[in-house]
Write a protein that holds these residues in place. Structure first.
Motif, short mmCIF file in Angstrom:
data_model
loop_
_atom_site.label_atom_id
_atom_site.label_comp_id
_atom_site.label_asym_id
_atom_site.label_seq_id
_atom_site.Cartn_x
_atom_site.Cartn_y
_atom_site.Cartn_z
N LEU A 137 9.87 12.56 -0.66
CA LEU A 137 10.50 11.31 -1.05
C LEU A 137 11.58 10.99 -0.04
CD1 LEU A 137 10.91 11.81 -4.91
CD2 LEU A 137 9.22 10.44 -3.73
N ARG A 138 11.53 9.76 0.48
CA ARG A 138 12.54 9.33 1.46
C ARG A 138 13.25 8.09 0.94
NH1 ARG A 138 8.35 10.37 5.74
NH2 ARG A 138 8.67 12.55 6.27
N PRO A 139 14.59 8.11 0.98
CA PRO A 139 15.34 6.94 0.52
C PRO A 139 15.00 5.69 1.33
CG PRO A 139 16.80 8.83 0.78
CD PRO A 139 15.47 9.21 1.37
N MET A 165 13.00 5.16 -3.53
CA MET A 165 12.46 6.15 -2.60
C MET A 165 10.98 5.89 -2.38
SD MET A 165 14.26 9.67 -3.78
CE MET A 165 15.49 10.20 -2.63
N ARG A 166 10.54 6.12 -1.16
CA ARG A 166 9.13 5.99 -0.81
C ARG A 166 8.48 7.37 -0.87
NH1 ARG A 166 6.55 3.70 4.81
NH2 ARG A 166 4.48 4.55 4.45
N LEU A 167 7.31 7.43 -1.49
CA LEU A 167 6.54 8.67 -1.56
C LEU A 167 5.67 8.80 -0.32
CD1 LEU A 167 7.02 8.07 -4.70
CD2 LEU A 167 5.02 9.51 -5.01
N HIS A 168 5.69 9.97 0.25
CA HIS A 168 4.84 10.30 1.39
C HIS A 168 4.02 11.52 1.00
CE1 HIS A 168 7.02 7.69 4.26
NE2 HIS A 168 8.05 7.96 3.48
N ALA A 169 2.73 11.38 0.95
CA ALA A 169 1.85 12.51 0.60
C ALA A 169 1.92 13.56 1.71
CB ALA A 169 0.42 12.04 0.41
N GLY A 177 0.78 -1.23 0.00
CA GLY A 177 0.00 0.00 0.00
C GLY A 177 0.81 1.28 0.00
N HIS A 178 2.13 1.17 -0.05
CA HIS A 178 3.00 2.35 -0.09
C HIS A 178 3.58 2.50 -1.48
CE1 HIS A 178 2.72 2.74 4.23
NE2 HIS A 178 3.01 1.45 4.34
N ALA A 179 3.73 3.74 -1.94
CA ALA A 179 4.22 4.03 -3.28
C ALA A 179 5.74 4.22 -3.27
CB ALA A 179 3.54 5.28 -3.83
N TYR A 180 6.40 3.65 -4.30
CA TYR A 180 7.85 3.74 -4.43
C TYR A 180 8.22 4.12 -5.86
CZ TYR A 180 7.84 1.27 -0.01
OH TYR A 180 7.62 0.92 1.29
N VAL A 181 9.32 4.85 -5.98
CA VAL A 181 9.88 5.22 -7.28
C VAL A 181 11.38 4.98 -7.25
CG1 VAL A 181 8.11 6.94 -7.82
CG2 VAL A 181 10.19 7.64 -6.64
N LEU A 213 17.63 14.64 -3.20
CA LEU A 213 18.59 14.42 -2.11
C LEU A 213 19.07 15.74 -1.51
CD1 LEU A 213 20.79 11.47 -3.38
CD2 LEU A 213 18.88 11.40 -1.76
N ASP A 214 19.09 16.79 -2.33
CA ASP A 214 19.49 18.11 -1.86
C ASP A 214 18.35 18.87 -1.18
OD1 ASP A 214 22.10 17.77 -2.69
OD2 ASP A 214 21.81 18.83 -4.60
N GLY A 215 17.18 18.23 -1.06
CA GLY A 215 16.07 18.86 -0.34
C GLY A 215 15.09 19.64 -1.19
N ALA A 216 15.08 19.42 -2.49
CA ALA A 216 14.16 20.14 -3.38
C ALA A 216 12.71 19.83 -3.04
CB ALA A 216 14.42 19.74 -4.84
#
Length: 116
Positions: free
Chosen positions: A69-71, A110-114, A32-36, A51-54
């Motif tokens: 996005l979190r690694p 990376m996992r997407l967090h809304a 149920g979690h989205a990844y890219v 990674l630079d915080g954009a």
């Protein structure tokens, strides 16, 4: 962000001038979690900006919204995401999927967090 589109548009903001860049990205769901992943590994400009915080936005199914996005560093989860790429895209795009699952590319998971 629990839908499962074939592709999303990932928007990242440039730190130097504030403009936004768009990149189509494959998305998979695991538990149920989205990844890219970055198809070009660490060379990808969007990946380096994240990674630079954009600031990051995702466009999917006609809607757009901010995400974080979190690694992913857990090797077991990275393998499960690789399996999800094979299951979802492997039949139609076997070559690109194997490229997406190479160690250097898988390391960009990376996992997407809304964000609200």
């Amino acid at each position: 962000m629990l839908t499962d589109p074939m592709e999303i548009i990932l928007w990242t903001r440039h730190a130097d001038d504030g403009r936004w860049s768009a990149r189509p990205v494959w998305l998979v769901l695991v538990d149920g979690h989205a990844y890219v992943r970055s198809a070009f590994g660490r060379r990808s400009a969007w990946y380096r900006r994240v990674l630079d915080g954009a600031a990051v936005r995702v466009e999917a199914d006609g809607a757009q919204g901010p995400v974080t996005l979190r690694p992913v560093t857990d090797p077991g989860l990275v393998r499960r995401v690789s399996d999800a790429y094979r299951d979802k895209y492997g039949l139609g795009w076997p070559g690109p999927v194997e490229s997406m699952n190479l160690p250097g590319t898988a390391a960009t998971t990376m996992r997407l967090h809304a964000r609200g």
